[in-house]
Design an enzyme around this catalytic site. Structure first.
Site, PDB file in Angstrom:
ATOM      1  CG  ASP A  55      42.668  45.146  37.946  1.00  0.00           C
ATOM      2  OD1 ASP A  55      42.265  44.098  38.507  1.00  0.00           O
ATOM      3  OD2 ASP A  55      43.853  45.498  37.945  1.00  0.00           O
ATOM      4  CB  SER A  96      46.553  43.218  38.802  1.00  0.00           C
ATOM      5  OG  SER A  96      45.211  43.047  39.184  1.00  0.00           O
ATOM      6  CB  THR A 149      46.981  47.249  35.495  1.00  0.00           C
ATOM      7  OG1 THR A 149      46.339  46.363  36.407  1.00  0.00           O
ATOM      8  CG2 THR A 149      46.491  46.989  34.087  1.00  0.00           C
ATOM      9  CG  HIS A 278      40.436  43.045  46.040  1.00  0.00           C
ATOM     10  ND1 HIS A 278      41.010  41.827  46.313  1.00  0.00           N
ATOM     11  CD2 HIS A 278      41.002  43.458  44.881  1.00  0.00           C
ATOM     12  CE1 HIS A 278      41.891  41.525  45.363  1.00  0.00           C
ATOM     13  NE2 HIS A 278      41.892  42.490  44.469  1.00  0.00           N
ATOM     14  CG  HIS A 342      42.424  38.515  41.779  1.00  0.00           C
ATOM     15  ND1 HIS A 342      43.760  38.724  41.553  1.00  0.00           N
ATOM     16  CD2 HIS A 342      41.941  39.689  42.273  1.00  0.00           C
ATOM     17  CE1 HIS A 342      44.085  39.966  41.883  1.00  0.00           C
ATOM     18  NE2 HIS A 342      42.998  40.563  42.326  1.00  0.00           N
TER      19      HIS A 342
HETATM   20 MG    MG Z   1      45.007  47.187  37.976  1.00  0.00          MG
HETATM   21 ZN    ZN Z   2      42.875  42.630  42.613  1.00  0.00          ZN
END
Ligand code: MG
Ligand code: ZN
Length: 378
Positions: A55, A96, A149, A278, A342
């Protein structure tokens, strides 16, 4: 209760230590073996698919992990590399949930959607398709198991925030093996009185609050499913002592292979590379990246021996607008971030094993679903 928890932690850590980490060193000869997989007696089509998602893992995250790991990553062994376009159905910069739904369902949907389309209608996931075909299925994550996810492979909800609803969706599936945090969404629910922990046990799962190797080894012959909760909520960071991704992945591959004649689908997520982005913390990204890469090495080793397994590594998106600055040296990076969210970068895709060849080139993130489905021959 506290004492018992510490005892479990001790057992867990001892178990991890006893499973000595394999060296991340590899020689060019070994690299060549991986590159020539087509000549080494591999199946024409894969029986098993292992999808590894880092991720928030953009090219810079990979680069930083590599330069801080002696200029080496298992990722370098992959013979096929492609790029995907990560944008979602609602935003150029995906989240995500939409990112994972693109992989799991083959649809571009809105940010926050868990395996539903733009109209919030459920879309069948690759994990559900695998189940329909009698394949064994599994998921391993270093976030909660109900986080966006993993959720997008097994649940259908209009919002990623609906953690308890997502947890309940696990009970509507036949998933054989899952490992991750988020126990509280199963056994201390606020939206209803269900005890999903007990419901899992009633549904033929061995459920454990900690990752214990001896347990799974002794239970392997029992034809039971496995659910391991690694934390009440979010699991620890690697730098705080978390060390189950590699061990659980090795265990999951061995377990799932014996589970069905039809093969298996396994999703493994290095969830916290994103969280380092992040937080704009380079050290956090790098330690999580190296942990994830070590797990990638385990998947490659499994596939090299098995010869019937397609291994795919990719990310949902990049996080942080992360870059490596000119003051940097090998092993000593000076980095910067342009955002705490992101970005819309193209995202690398690595593939190995039967069916890998189709993953070269530049394509939409949704094509990863289509390529996996085609590779399954189903
Ligand atoms: Mg994730
Ligand atoms: Zn994120």
């Amino acid at each position: 209760m506290k004492k018992i928890s510490y005892l479990f932690l001790l057992i867990f850590l001892t178990a991890c230590l006893s499973d000595a980490p394999e060296s991340t060193d590899f020689e060019n000869d070994e690299k060549a073996v991986f590159a020539n997989f087509k000549k080494e007696g591999f199946a024409a089509a894969p029986k098993n698919i292992i999808l590894l998602i880092g991720d928030g893992m953009g090219v810079t995250q990979i680069s930083a992990g590599m330069y801080m790991n002696g200029n080496k990553l298992h990722l370098e062994k992959f013979p096929i590399v492609g790029l995907h376009k990560s944008y979602s159905g609602s935003h150029l910069v995906t989240d995500s949930a939409a990112g994972a739904t693109a992989f799991s369902c083959g649809v571009k949907t809105y940010n926050g959607a868990i395996a539903v389309d733009m109209d919030t209608m459920p879309v069948k996931t690759i994990l559900e398709i695998a189940e329909d075909k009698g394949m064994a299925t599994g998921m391993i994550a270093t976030s909660t198991i109900v986080h966006a996810t993993p959720a997008s492979f097994i649940a259908h909800q209009k919002s990623r925030q609906m953690y308890e609803e997502i947890a309940a969706d696990f009970l509507d599936t036949e998933i054989d093996f899952f490992v991750g945090g988020g126990k509280k969404y199963f056994d201390r629910r606020e939206t209803d009185d269900r005890d999903l922990y007990k419901e899992l046990q009633d549904k033929n799962y061995v459920v454990s609050d900690y990752f214990q190797h001896d347990l799974i080894k002794s239970e392997l012959s029992r034809k039971k499913n496995f659910a391991y909760f690694t934390a009440d909520n979010d699991p620890l960071q690697v730098s705080q002592g978390r060390d189950y991704l590699y061990a659980a992945s090795k265990m999951g591959m061995a377990f799932l292979r014996n589970r069905s004649e039809q093969g298996f689908f396994l999703m493994i997520e290095g969830s916290q590379i994103d969280w380092g982005g992040h937080a704009n913390e380079s050290d956090y990204i790098i330690s999580e990246m190296i942990d994830f890469d070590r797990t990638i090495g385990a998947a490659l080793d499994f596939a090299a021996k098995d010869k019937e397994t397609l291994v795919i590594v990719t990310a949902d998106h990049e996080t942080g607008g992360y870059s490596i600055l000119k003051e940097s040296e090998m092993g000593d990076l000076k980095t910067a971030f342009t955002t705490d969210y992101h970005t819309a970068d193209l995202i690398p895709v690595f593939a190995y094993g039967p069916g890998a060849r189709t993953f070269g080139g530049i394509y939409e993130n949704t094509d990863i679903f289509k390529k996996m489905k085609k590779a399954m021959g189903k």
